[in-house]
Enzyme design. Structure first.
Site, mmCIF file in Angstrom:
data_model
loop_
_atom_site.group_PDB
_atom_site.id
_atom_site.type_symbol
_atom_site.label_atom_id
_atom_site.label_comp_id
_atom_site.label_asym_id
_atom_site.label_seq_id
_atom_site.Cartn_x
_atom_site.Cartn_y
_atom_site.Cartn_z
ATOM 1 N N ARG A 234 0.796 -1.027 0.046
ATOM 2 C CA ARG A 234 -0.268 -0.082 -0.152
ATOM 3 C C ARG A 234 1.059 1.006 0.165
ATOM 4 O O ARG A 234 2.040 1.565 0.594
ATOM 5 C CB ARG A 234 -0.784 -0.125 1.523
ATOM 6 C CG ARG A 234 -1.856 -0.919 0.648
ATOM 7 C CD ARG A 234 -2.934 -0.328 0.160
ATOM 8 N NE ARG A 234 -4.479 -1.075 0.133
ATOM 9 C CZ ARG A 234 -4.044 -2.706 -0.215
ATOM 10 N NH1 ARG A 234 -3.335 -2.793 -1.456
ATOM 11 N NH2 ARG A 234 -5.359 -3.819 -0.024
ATOM 12 N N ASP A 258 4.201 -0.455 -7.233
ATOM 13 C CA ASP A 258 3.235 0.010 -7.536
ATOM 14 C C ASP A 258 1.490 0.478 -6.745
ATOM 15 O O ASP A 258 0.278 0.623 -7.856
ATOM 16 C CB ASP A 258 2.346 -1.534 -7.832
ATOM 17 C CG ASP A 258 1.339 -1.830 -9.040
ATOM 18 O OD1 ASP A 258 0.571 -1.633 -10.334
ATOM 19 O OD2 ASP A 258 -0.236 -2.604 -8.457
ATOM 20 N N GLU A 263 -3.470 7.946 -3.095
ATOM 21 C CA GLU A 263 -3.986 7.582 -4.943
ATOM 22 C C GLU A 263 -5.663 7.813 -5.321
ATOM 23 O O GLU A 263 -6.152 8.473 -6.518
ATOM 24 C CB GLU A 263 -4.226 5.481 -4.964
ATOM 25 C CG GLU A 263 -3.058 5.069 -5.043
ATOM 26 C CD GLU A 263 -3.209 3.470 -5.426
ATOM 27 O OE1 GLU A 263 -4.300 2.797 -5.356
ATOM 28 O OE2 GLU A 263 -2.067 2.842 -4.990
ATOM 29 N N HIS A 295 -1.184 -0.206 -9.579
ATOM 30 C CA HIS A 295 -2.017 -0.272 -9.422
ATOM 31 C C HIS A 295 -2.762 -1.823 -10.077
ATOM 32 O O HIS A 295 -4.023 -2.194 -9.545
ATOM 33 C CB HIS A 295 -3.331 0.387 -8.247
ATOM 34 C CG HIS A 295 -3.264 -0.703 -6.882
ATOM 35 N ND1 HIS A 295 -3.442 0.195 -5.713
ATOM 36 C CD2 HIS A 295 -4.019 -1.955 -6.889
ATOM 37 C CE1 HIS A 295 -3.851 -0.376 -4.676
ATOM 38 N NE2 HIS A 295 -3.114 -1.947 -6.061
#
Length: 334
Positions: A234, A258, A263, A295
């Site tokens: 995360r 990623d 976000e 992601h």
């Protein structure tokens, strides 16, 4: 049961429809769940959400008042859901644990290889008919020391893969896995020792209170100058401001990720025409030794099939009046 699927992606719809088997009346919306879009759930007993959706107390209260009883998240992590409040409000919540350990770990290795061997830069150059090799230096993974933070399902697969490359493995996790230690000569150490000794560090922990900004300025300062830090966990596991400072000062060799700390409102959307306003993200993307993907680690056919099956397993259980194995309780909340 009437089900509303928030944050639905076109690529996942065939998997969700197949897993449903026509058993439930399902409506799909590409919009994310938040305090404004909660009203869309009126008339639905259950909703299925994604990791970027907002299931905070205010939203949960609105959902409860609209008649929603069940929330299935199409992810393992559930830091976006205030589980304790959901239980207090009488809402049942379940996640999709362990759906894609290989997908996530393999993506982490892909990020590592792409950043280390300058694959993105090389491809850009040859597309322009530039076949020089001057800026494409990398390093062997063989015999490097890899630090794995979190040895759950994903971290265990990562350990296996990196052992296959001939790496030595350090790990940090409050729960030790004797099998990993014996099978892959993995050694559990403190975070300080892992950070100071590792050539590569890969993060595989959930975002909870204890892991928020786990990678901070203090630990970044302990890392080797050429260390490659990988994050498929995360975004907020890493203090982005401290990371940017470390990159600017040459404290670390590179960052492959990623995920991103902020976000919401940026990821899962196309901003190619209007651009983005997040100056911190712009700064992060400006470094040549940073590689970021949107992601996407979970996007494999196998993972999407598992997510869909688990999501409708949870919903089926609730319709039958039985407890799902994946139901989250007070002990799972933030």
């Amino acid at each position: 049961m009437k089900v509303l699927v928030y944050s639905s992606k076109k690529f996942e719809l065939p998997y969700l429809e197949k897993a449903n088997k026509g058993g439930h009346t399902v409506t799909y919306t590409q919009e994310a769940l938040d305090s404004n879009t909660a009203i869309k759930a009126v008339g639905h007993e259950a909703i299925a959400i994604f990791s970027g959706d907002d299931a905070s107390l205010l939203v949960l209260e609105k959902l409860r008042d609209l008649g929603v009883k069940y929330i299935a998240t199409r992810s393992t992590g559930h830091n976006n859901i205030h589980v304790k409040s959901a239980k207090r409000l009488g809402l049942k919540v379940a996640n999709a644990p362990g759906y894609a350990p290989h997908a996530i770990a393999e993506h982490a290795v892909g990020l590592l290889l792409a950043l280390n061997r300058k694959i993105i830069l090389a491809n850009t150059q040859v597309q322009q008919y530039n076949f020089l090799q001057d800026n494409l230096m990398g390093f062997n993974l063989h015999q490097k020391k890899v630090g794995i933070v979190g040895t759950g399902n994903i971290g265990a697969v990562m350990a296996k893969i990196m052992h296959g490359f001939g790496c030595s493995i350090l790990a940090h996790d409050p729960i030790h896995n004797p099998y990993l230690a014996n099978q892959y000569d993995l050694h559990y150490v403190s975070m300080e020792e892992l950070c100071s000794q590792s050539d590569i560090i890969s993060l595989h922990v959930p975002l909870v209170y204890e892991t928020h900004y786990l990678i901070n300025a203090r630990l970044l300062a302990m890392m080797k100058k050429k260390v490659v830090l990988i994050n498929t966990a995360r975004g907020a596991v890493v203090d982005t401001k401290a990371l940017i400072d470390a990159l600017e000062n040459g404290q670390i060799g590179g960052y492959a990720t990623d995920v991103y700390e902020k976000e919401k409102g940026v990821f899962f959307k196309d901003h190619s025409k209007g651009g983005i306003k997040d100056e911190q993200l712009k700064k992060l993307l400006s470094f040549p030794n940073v590689l970021l993907t949107p992601h996407q680690a979970f996007i494999t056919s196998e993972a999407l099939e598992n997510i869909a099956k688990t999501t409708f397993y949870n919903i089926d259980c609730w319709e039958l009046g039985v407890k799902s194995d994946n139901e989250l309780g007070y002990e799972s909340s933030m």
